[in-house]
Design a protein around this motif. Structure first.
Motif, short mmCIF file in Angstrom:
data_model
loop_
_atom_site.label_atom_id
_atom_site.label_comp_id
_atom_site.label_asym_id
_atom_site.label_seq_id
_atom_site.Cartn_x
_atom_site.Cartn_y
_atom_site.Cartn_z
N THR A 210 0.96 -0.15 7.59
CA THR A 210 1.16 1.04 6.46
C THR A 210 1.16 2.18 6.98
O THR A 210 1.99 3.01 6.81
CB THR A 210 -0.11 0.76 5.60
OG1 THR A 210 -0.31 -0.55 5.10
CG2 THR A 210 0.07 1.66 4.38
N GLN A 211 0.23 2.76 7.83
CA GLN A 211 0.26 3.93 8.58
C GLN A 211 1.59 4.39 9.35
O GLN A 211 2.30 5.18 9.21
CB GLN A 211 -1.00 4.02 9.16
CG GLN A 211 -1.17 5.52 10.03
CD GLN A 211 -2.36 5.51 10.87
OE1 GLN A 211 -3.07 4.63 11.18
NE2 GLN A 211 -2.63 6.96 11.45
N ASP B 196 -2.90 -2.62 7.76
CA ASP B 196 -3.19 -0.86 7.75
C ASP B 196 -2.35 -0.15 8.67
O ASP B 196 -2.22 0.99 8.47
CB ASP B 196 -4.87 -0.68 7.88
CG ASP B 196 -5.59 -1.17 6.76
OD1 ASP B 196 -4.93 -1.26 5.38
OD2 ASP B 196 -7.03 -1.47 6.53
N ALA B 197 -2.51 -0.83 10.04
CA ALA B 197 -1.59 -0.18 11.03
C ALA B 197 -0.29 -0.15 10.84
O ALA B 197 0.22 0.84 10.81
CB ALA B 197 -1.97 -1.26 12.33
N HIS C 83 4.56 4.70 6.90
CA HIS C 83 4.13 6.06 6.06
C HIS C 83 4.74 7.13 7.07
O HIS C 83 5.36 8.12 6.41
CB HIS C 83 2.94 6.04 5.80
CG HIS C 83 2.86 7.61 4.95
ND1 HIS C 83 3.03 7.67 3.64
CD2 HIS C 83 1.94 8.78 5.46
CE1 HIS C 83 2.60 9.06 3.18
NE2 HIS C 83 2.24 9.58 4.24
N GLY C 84 4.71 7.08 8.24
CA GLY C 84 5.12 8.39 9.08
C GLY C 84 6.75 8.12 9.21
O GLY C 84 7.26 9.22 9.30
N CYS D 79 2.39 -1.75 17.43
CA CYS D 79 1.14 -1.62 16.01
C CYS D 79 0.63 -3.00 16.30
O CYS D 79 1.04 -4.03 16.41
CB CYS D 79 1.75 -1.65 14.59
SG CYS D 79 2.87 -0.07 14.29
N GLN E 271 0.91 -1.13 0.05
CA GLN E 271 -0.05 -0.08 -0.09
C GLN E 271 0.98 1.21 -0.06
O GLN E 271 0.25 2.25 0.11
CB GLN E 271 -1.09 0.14 1.15
CG GLN E 271 -1.75 -1.27 1.23
CD GLN E 271 -2.64 -1.06 2.60
OE1 GLN E 271 -3.57 -0.34 2.73
NE2 GLN E 271 -2.53 -2.15 3.46
#
Length: 381
Positions: free
Chosen positions: A331-332, A328-329, A335-336, A323, A216
């Protein structure tokens, strides 16, 4: 003081490597018996100057190994017998008692809430473990979480002592030259953001979560997986299905000696140097040694379960983020982190909390206690 370490096998594995590292730092005369598989780690221990005997057990029910092990213990005149891993704990405790040694210590390396050493916990496994535990004098837990699980099974708290796994902190110091070499070897551009995963490639480690998370993210985010195991074919297939075929590198089993390699693979500190973050989506860990090694390399780490991080004292400065084991967790969180690579990487105080010299000193206090008396005050940290 003379100690005998008994372990199920000495192929490549976390408990096996931890034993080798401990042997280098314990200020006592030690020998080692492996019930089976005197593999790579056994050869390393012998190279370090410690004698290793392979008992050659044919399987879990090879009870003929018991008198052979008992004879070895009697002949060695050991003050302490220290067992590691389930099968060795069972046979070793029995043999030590038969040999007349009551100062018996067992380390529980890999006890999760629902599994032990990667296998499901059953009522029979637990009952057999507890029957053997009563023949020892002290059980060492590698984390407070493992200690609590043992106590919930019925092991008395006064028979449990927490001695965390340790690492050679200096060995994991960030090496910029190694970063360049490893990235070149695996075709990782310097501009890429490389997320690492270290551990046995087995279903329980949930590296599939990491792959789904990276799918993602932008194409400059790549994955470097270090380890081997039964889930590797499935992970390779998943990477292709997710369109990550050119973004995932399977490094194989890391070399375990500085300047050497296993099957041509660089050592773990060099592989960690090539990464920009370390991720562990495993929902159940007994300690989380790979993450401590990542911290020692100056990496930010993302984890779903890591008693080692959870057990750190305040103010140790660990760059660690919890996490859920969910794509999704991760990925977020990734990304940070992307784009925020520090110019210099230094080990935080958190890594030094788990220095192998500290762990060896704690273990020696356990040995002294079990030789001199039946009980030891519990120190959960």
């Amino acid at each position: 003081m003379k100690a005998l370490h008994i372990i199920t096998g000495l192929g490549v594995g976390g408990a096996e490597q931890q034993l080798r590292l401990l042997l280098r730092h314990l200020p006592t005369d030690c020998d080692v018996v492996t019930l089976t598989n005197a593999g790579t780690v056994a050869r390393g221990i012998v190279a370090d100057g410690t004698r290793v005997t392979d008992l050659g057990m044919a399987g879990n029910r090879d009870v003929g190994a018991l008198p052979r092990l008992t004879g070895l213990i009697k002949a060695g005149k050991y003050d302490v017998v220290h067992t590691h891993l389930y099968r060795a704990c069972l046979y070793g405790r029995i043999a030590a008692r038969m040999a007349g040694v009551r100062a018996v210590v067992a380390t529980e390396h890999s006890l999760g809430a629902s599994q032990m050493e990667g296998r499901p916990l059953t009522r029979g496994v637990r009952a057999l473990y507890l029957a053997g535990e009563r023949l020892g004098r002290m059980t060492v837990a590698v984390s407070p979480a493992v200690g609590q699980r043992l106590n919930s099974w019925g092991v008395p708290r006064q028979r449990i002592q927490v001695v965390p796994n340790g690492i050679d902190v200096e060995r994991f110091r960030f090496d910029p030259a190694a970063r360049v070499l490893v990235r070149k070897r695996f075709g990782l551009p310097e501009s890429a953001f490389v997320v690492g995963g270290v551990g046995r490639l087995a279903g329980g480690k949930r590296f599939d979560v990491l792959l789904r998370a990276v799918a993602q993210l932008p194409r400059d985010v790549l994955v470097l997986l270090v380890g081997t195991g039964p889930a590797e074919p499935e992970l390779r297939t998943l990477a292709q299905r997710l369109g990550l075929g050119d973004r995932v590198r399977f490094a194989g089993e890391a070399g375990h000696e500085e300047g050497t390699a296993a099957d041509g693979v660089p050592d773990l500190p060099s592989l960690l140097a090539a990464m920009d973050a370390l991720a562990s989506p495993s929902p159940e860990e007994a300690f989380g040694l790979a993450l401590v090694e990542g911290l020692a390399s100056g990496l930010p780490v993302l984890y779903s379960s890591c008693p080692a991080v959870d057990g750190l004292p305040p103010g140790t400065g660990a760059d660690a983020t919890h996490c859920p084991s969910d794509p999704d967790a991760f990925t977020q969180a990734l990304h940070g982190l992307r784009g925020g690579i520090p110019p210099r990487r230094q080990a935080p105080a958190a890594a030094r909390h788990y220095s192998i010299t500290r762990s060896a000193g704690q273990l020696m206090r356990v040995y002294t206690s079990v030789v001199s008396g039946p009980t030891l005050e519990v120190n959960p940290r």
